[in-house]
Design an enzyme around this catalytic site. Sequence first.
Site, mmCIF file in Angstrom:
data_model
loop_
_atom_site.group_PDB
_atom_site.id
_atom_site.type_symbol
_atom_site.label_atom_id
_atom_site.label_comp_id
_atom_site.label_asym_id
_atom_site.label_seq_id
_atom_site.Cartn_x
_atom_site.Cartn_y
_atom_site.Cartn_z
ATOM 1 N N PRO A 159 0.838 -1.201 0.000
ATOM 2 C CA PRO A 159 0.000 0.000 0.000
ATOM 3 C C PRO A 159 0.871 1.248 0.000
ATOM 4 O O PRO A 159 1.905 1.291 0.652
ATOM 5 C CB PRO A 159 -0.770 -0.124 1.328
ATOM 6 N N ASP A 213 -8.910 4.952 -5.809
ATOM 7 C CA ASP A 213 -8.485 3.581 -6.086
ATOM 8 C C ASP A 213 -9.326 2.697 -5.173
ATOM 9 O O ASP A 213 -8.943 2.386 -4.059
ATOM 10 C CB ASP A 213 -6.997 3.436 -5.809
ATOM 11 N N CYS A 218 -8.504 -2.745 -9.864
ATOM 12 C CA CYS A 218 -7.723 -3.845 -10.451
ATOM 13 C C CYS A 218 -8.692 -4.978 -10.787
ATOM 14 O O CYS A 218 -8.409 -6.147 -10.571
ATOM 15 C CB CYS A 218 -6.599 -4.294 -9.532
#
Length: 741
Positions: free
Chosen positions: A166, A247, A300
């Site tokens: 992260p 994100d 993702c």
Amino acid sequence: MGRRARCRRLQQQQQQRRPEGTEDGAEGAGKRHDAGWEGGYPEIVKENKLFEHYYQELKIVPEGEWDQFMAALREPLPATLRITGYKSHAKEILHCLKNKYFKELEDLEVDGQKVEVPQPLSWYPEELAWHTNLSRKILRKSPQLEKFHQFLVSETESILDMCAAPGSKTTQLIEMLHADMNVPFPEGFVIANDVDNKRCYLLVHQAKRLSSPCIMVVNHDASSIPRLMIDVNGKKEVLFYDRILCDVPCSGDGTMRKNIDVWKKWTTLNSLQLHGLQLRIATRGAEQLVEGGRMVYSTCSLNPIEDEAVIASLLEKSEGALELADVSSELPGLKWMPGLTQWKVMTKDGQWFAEWDEVPHSRHTQIRPTMFPPKDPEKLQAMHLERCLRILPHHQNTGGFFVAVLVKKSSMPWNKRPPKLQGESAKPRDLVQSSPAGPTGETAVGPSELERKLDTGIGDAEIIQRTEDLENNGNKKDGVCGPPPSKKMKLFGFKEDPFVFIPEDDPLFPPIQKFYALDPSFPRMNLLTRTTEGKKRQLYMVSKELRNVLLNNSERMKVINTGIKVWCRNSSGEEFDCAFRLAQEGIYTLYPFINSRIITVSLEDVKILLTQENPFLRKLSSETYIQAKDLAKGSVVLKYEPDPTKPDTLQCPIVLCGWRGKASMRTFVPKNERLHYLRMMGLEVLAEKRKEGTAVTDESAATSGPLEDDEVSADQRAEQAASPDATSTGSDSAEGATVPR
């Protein structure tokens, strides 16, 4: 029976049941070892028929490429590294990689296989990102790769980003702020948020490597992250952001190459359950974006329910306030597929629905209308969903990814009308940028009646926040930004210490100012500590913009960490003219303001100082000795300036914290940073260490001072989160350090 005893018994039972001729009780064991898997787990079969059926039906892969797509997903993801940090330092590390470590990999064979030399990512600027087919197991186990592995391990702690933990995207944002290393306080700042408390400390650890006074890590649910306030010319106004990165949490089926358990766990239910949260986070981000600002939405995941469906729904309810930006030309080397304009929804048991009207009432809690593409062809065309980017694994040997860039053209429709405040109408104001002027007040103002009226759906660039009636709140201490009261905000994790700005009349500062001859422009109002009682043992520094945010939002947000350490109190500081020594973490920010106790050193001096514990002054160059001999004992700045007439030598400046002892000189630099500088100078650290036995000593031996209970904050917890078994890497990691006489 304890857990370990149960595990031993289970292993014994498995051994007894193990078929003859196998070594680990699983068919295909040899295949597993060949593929490089470790541990005693059965091999995961990389097959999921529902996954294949779903994405073939949605046609996310160009015709004729399906077999390549699936073959790529079954291959391990190549290791990727990115060189971060100040650009001049990054260029030196790149030079070191290309001309030393990569060259040593040429014509090298490991276990009978030729090692492929790492290659630059074609689409990443300035060759600062590379990928390699070397697995982590091979890197760790192969003696031939020991030097390269040690380099990667060490540099990951300084400026090499392995693109897995992260914070890798956050560090890129910080780098953009600090493009010019001659500017100690860029005008912008980054606020990094994560809902997971432990991940926040990993974020702190990653961000600390870049030593920026312009980063704040906070701990909130992103879908309801609080609206922050700033002081602009004495009035409280809402903070809006120029750039936002969303994100979002996702199903992660684009990560199958490294997270292989996704193969057996994949189902469309994951996407259906996440869609609502993703849309709420994106909506909250759009609300807090300044008009004219950009927001990047990324996942993702390859699934349009998490990707295009979220974007289409956000665009639809924005009623023209948002539009998709065309970014097709911004990364010329990147291969991507345009976003889908048509898709269907499938349940976990394989039932398809093409539009909302087909969904039975019994499915309405699981499937929502926002998951479908707009029915109106004109509205759909106007959205330009083809401007979204989907990255497929087989195109450039990557994972799967989705990116959409949104531009805010006007206020969101539910923010058009400002709220009425106690009978009077609010007046419109100009845009608030993310780099506001410094605050005029010192009081950390709490949420007012007005703020409670402003729910998550109200307030945008037209809203004025007037809280003059609370500016003199007697319950607040000037300059103290404490943690939020537990009754108002209950979040898991540690209770952080307060952020206390140093008062202008604090007697602590004048001796520091005199000892280091600080420039009159030094922003002393940005100095803070993390305790309200006892001795101040650490002094930190933030930019004026983050100071503004801290002072005006202490009860709205949970701040995990902000600021960089610039001074540390010596255990025996009273013996010297100044009780505080310089801290390496903040030296590049502090150095431009220091006008005294600066020693210019040569490259050879730097090598000696970084490889020997307390070298005598006579060991250093005559020029350095002359500068140091008349200085009083205490903290010093050691500065190396590159010589442009000698291009083969180190061509980036280095600033180190040192200590001038009675007859010796030493540096206060964390271990990994020492290794980093030595490698930039072309010194082979491992060989040097074996030969002399003195290269790169662990500074913990010089750190006899104990940690102070009142200041064990996010710095230490970040280190623990990142490396639970790690020991102190340098004297700057401990409070109250003892210095050499």
